[in-house]
Design an enzyme around this catalytic site. Sequence first.
Site, PDB file in Angstrom:
ATOM      1  N   GLU A 226       0.012   0.242 -10.898  1.00 41.51           N
ATOM      2  CA  GLU A 226      -0.789  -0.506 -10.272  1.00 41.51           C
ATOM      3  C   GLU A 226      -0.653  -0.164  -7.909  1.00 41.51           C
ATOM      4  OE1 GLU A 226      -3.125  -2.474 -11.274  1.00 41.51           O
ATOM      5  OE2 GLU A 226      -2.957  -1.737 -13.501  1.00 41.51           O
TER       6      GLU A 226
ATOM      7  N   CYS B 142      -2.404  -6.512  -2.068  1.00 43.39           N
ATOM      8  CA  CYS B 142      -2.781  -5.634  -2.181  1.00 43.39           C
ATOM      9  C   CYS B 142      -4.425  -5.019  -1.881  1.00 43.39           C
ATOM     10  CB  CYS B 142      -2.512  -4.776  -3.867  1.00 43.39           C
ATOM     11  SG  CYS B 142      -2.774  -6.495  -4.732  1.00 43.39           S
TER      12      CYS B 142
HETATM   13  P1  NAD Z   1       7.232   0.150  -2.810  1.00 46.20           P
HETATM   14  O1  NAD Z   1       6.338   1.078  -3.026  1.00 46.20           O
HETATM   15  O2  NAD Z   1       8.156  -0.111  -1.604  1.00 46.20           O
HETATM   16  O3  NAD Z   1       8.350  -0.932  -3.638  1.00 46.20           O
HETATM   17  C1  NAD Z   1       8.093  -1.531  -5.258  1.00 46.20           C
HETATM   18  C2  NAD Z   1       9.085  -1.126  -5.893  1.00 46.20           C
HETATM   19  O4  NAD Z   1       9.670  -0.540  -6.019  1.00 46.20           O
HETATM   20  C3  NAD Z   1      10.131  -2.388  -5.498  1.00 46.20           C
HETATM   21  O5  NAD Z   1      10.333  -3.630  -6.782  1.00 46.20           O
HETATM   22  C4  NAD Z   1      11.180  -0.963  -4.903  1.00 46.20           C
HETATM   23  O6  NAD Z   1      12.215  -1.812  -5.470  1.00 46.20           O
HETATM   24  C5  NAD Z   1      10.478  -0.386  -6.641  1.00 46.20           C
HETATM   25  N1  NAD Z   1      11.065   1.439  -5.847  1.00 46.20           N
HETATM   26  C6  NAD Z   1      11.546   1.820  -4.714  1.00 46.20           C
HETATM   27  N2  NAD Z   1      11.527   3.263  -4.786  1.00 46.20           N
HETATM   28  C7  NAD Z   1      11.651   3.409  -5.979  1.00 46.20           C
HETATM   29  C8  NAD Z   1      11.773   4.436  -6.338  1.00 46.20           C
HETATM   30  N3  NAD Z   1      12.445   5.642  -6.690  1.00 46.20           N
HETATM   31  N4  NAD Z   1      11.668   4.653  -7.850  1.00 46.20           N
HETATM   32  C9  NAD Z   1      10.828   3.236  -8.758  1.00 46.20           C
HETATM   33  N5  NAD Z   1      10.751   2.219  -8.714  1.00 46.20           N
HETATM   34  C10 NAD Z   1      11.305   2.046  -6.779  1.00 46.20           C
HETATM   35  O7  NAD Z   1       6.231  -1.404  -2.409  1.00 46.20           O
HETATM   36  P2  NAD Z   1       6.288  -2.541  -1.629  1.00 46.20           P
HETATM   37  O8  NAD Z   1       6.712  -2.151  -0.325  1.00 46.20           O
HETATM   38  O9  NAD Z   1       6.601  -3.271  -2.278  1.00 46.20           O
HETATM   39  O10 NAD Z   1       4.273  -3.198  -2.209  1.00 46.20           O
HETATM   40  C11 NAD Z   1       3.493  -3.004  -1.287  1.00 46.20           C
HETATM   41  C12 NAD Z   1       2.474  -1.986  -1.556  1.00 46.20           C
HETATM   42  O11 NAD Z   1       2.595  -2.468  -3.230  1.00 46.20           O
HETATM   43  C13 NAD Z   1       1.566  -1.690  -1.381  1.00 46.20           C
HETATM   44  O12 NAD Z   1       1.612  -0.417  -0.673  1.00 46.20           O
HETATM   45  C14 NAD Z   1       0.626  -2.479  -1.982  1.00 46.20           C
HETATM   46  O13 NAD Z   1      -0.373  -2.332  -1.821  1.00 46.20           O
HETATM   47  C15 NAD Z   1       1.061  -2.322  -3.492  1.00 46.20           C
HETATM   48  N6  NAD Z   1       0.586  -3.930  -4.150  1.00 46.20           N
HETATM   49  C16 NAD Z   1       0.009  -2.850  -5.202  1.00 46.20           C
HETATM   50  C17 NAD Z   1      -0.540  -4.109  -5.992  1.00 46.20           C
HETATM   51  C18 NAD Z   1      -1.723  -3.586  -7.281  1.00 46.20           C
HETATM   52  O14 NAD Z   1      -2.023  -4.669  -8.085  1.00 46.20           O
HETATM   53  N7  NAD Z   1      -1.992  -2.780  -7.254  1.00 46.20           N
HETATM   54  C19 NAD Z   1      -0.261  -5.108  -6.258  1.00 46.20           C
HETATM   55  C20 NAD Z   1       1.108  -5.468  -5.050  1.00 46.20           C
HETATM   56  C21 NAD Z   1       1.320  -4.390  -4.498  1.00 46.20           C
END
Ligand code: NAD
Length: 459
Positions: free
Chosen positions: A206, A240
């Site tokens: 997502e 998002c």
């Molecule tokens: P992010 O990708 O930086 O982090 C998301 C999660 O991934 C965190 O829990 C983080 O600890 C974890 N993470 C970090 N590095 C990782 C790795 N190497 N392997 C596995 N997990 C890892 O995203 P964010 O800054 O927390 O959120 C913002 C982003 O999320 C935006 O791009 C937004 O559009 C997207 N988003 C999408 C949805 C959806 O439903 N499609 C909803 C909310 C946010």
Amino acid sequence: MNPFAAQKQFFHTGKTLSVPFRLRQLRRLYRAIWENQKEISNALAADLGKSPAESYMAEIGFALHELRYTIRHLTEWAKPQRVPTPLIHQPAQSRLMREPYGVCLIISPWNYPFLLSITPLISAIAGGNCAVLKPSELSPHTAAVLKKLIAGCFPSWYVRTVTGGADRAAAETARPYDLIFFTGSQRVGRLVLEAAGKNLTPTVLELGGKSPCIVEPDVPLSTAARRIVWGKLLNAGQTCVVPDYLLVHQSIKGALVQELVRAAQGFYGSAPCQNPNYPRIISPLHFERLVGLITSTSEKQRLFGGNWDEKTQKISLSILDCGSVTHPTPALAMEEEIFGPILPILSYQSIEEAVRFLTKRPKPLALYLFTQNKGTQQRVMEKVPFGSGCINDTISHLATPYLPFGGVGASGMGAYHGRFGFEAFTHTKGILQKPMFPDIPLRYPPLENRLALLQKIWR
Ligand code: NAD
């Protein structure tokens, strides 16, 4: 035994296969959320400055509604479904069974840190899985509340929470989970998919992206503006499916900007950065990034706003003029997902021009179209690929269990909410069952004399 192995072992006892067991867990989760609303709301205020009403509307109430809906429908979803069987296999019966994957990893982001952890968990439990939640390190108050809530509801061999940053999350994705459900950025989504590929773990992604919002001249502009600004400023643009930028018919650009300004001032006053009900930007890093997007534009481009307050870490709605779809004015805000209260506007002369602009870009998570013209509605819905979206509204498509929520292409793979969530967390097992008698010899060798008969019944 390590906690992951303990979960695998518990899953293999078969306890989670029972639908009454799953319903009991969902009811327990419902009670726990209902009773801990205040604590959850306080954590969201501490992490993001969300007001109690916004937290309830966009996170807690949403999760409770999803739980009620799932509890009401789970028995029906989990029933095996009879399907027809082709003549060549007769006599026989065929059915579809929904099988839980096993132990599922749920990784969530910081922007709706409660909702985006709990909603997938509801589907995981409904599907009969064990689960591990990995909330974001950037929303530590909510992560702590989630950990306490989950530990109070479930034993760790069934559902547990792990906290930590990227390293911890990456280490989890290296384990042989039975499903990974990831919500977050495209950059990390790629890393998750790569890690999951090593174990051939099925993965739901997502992700985000730049969701456009098109405004045609035939709509009442004040209502359209209110719905756009509501979506843009919910969680200060850190959503998002936020309308990332506007594509506006040339003839209404000026009038729409006036209405957007009026709507923003009506919602949060003329000093939004001091308004306690207006959420703040999650971290100094993201604050700096967003301020950079504003300051990299010329004064002339800034049609409204462009104000921020370092102390409160808040940024007001900032409307940027980015020219037209055929002659765009370069702006950093149009190069990446904004994820904040900055709204670039591009104009177009005809809806075909807007469609051409969109089909050349990566497939967005959401698309919003404001028009009352049925032909335009159909043309845009058919021609532009996107995850899901709204006609004459923003964001609301996400808050219904009757619609699948998820991206396509660069904005993700797989969908959830309601039945779609149950399906995302279960494998569809197809089963053909034959009686032992009669044993019709049609398919058994030698086949030479049966070609004509086979051609008649098997095509
Ligand atoms: P992010 O990708 O930086 O982090 C998301 C999660 O991934 C965190 O829990 C983080 O600890 C974890 N993470 C970090 N590095 C990782 C790795 N190497 N392997 C596995 N997990 C890892 O995203 P964010 O800054 O927390 O959120 C913002 C982003 O999320 C935006 O791009 C937004 O559009 C997207 N988003 C999408 C949805 C959806 O439903 N499609 C909803 C909310 C946010």
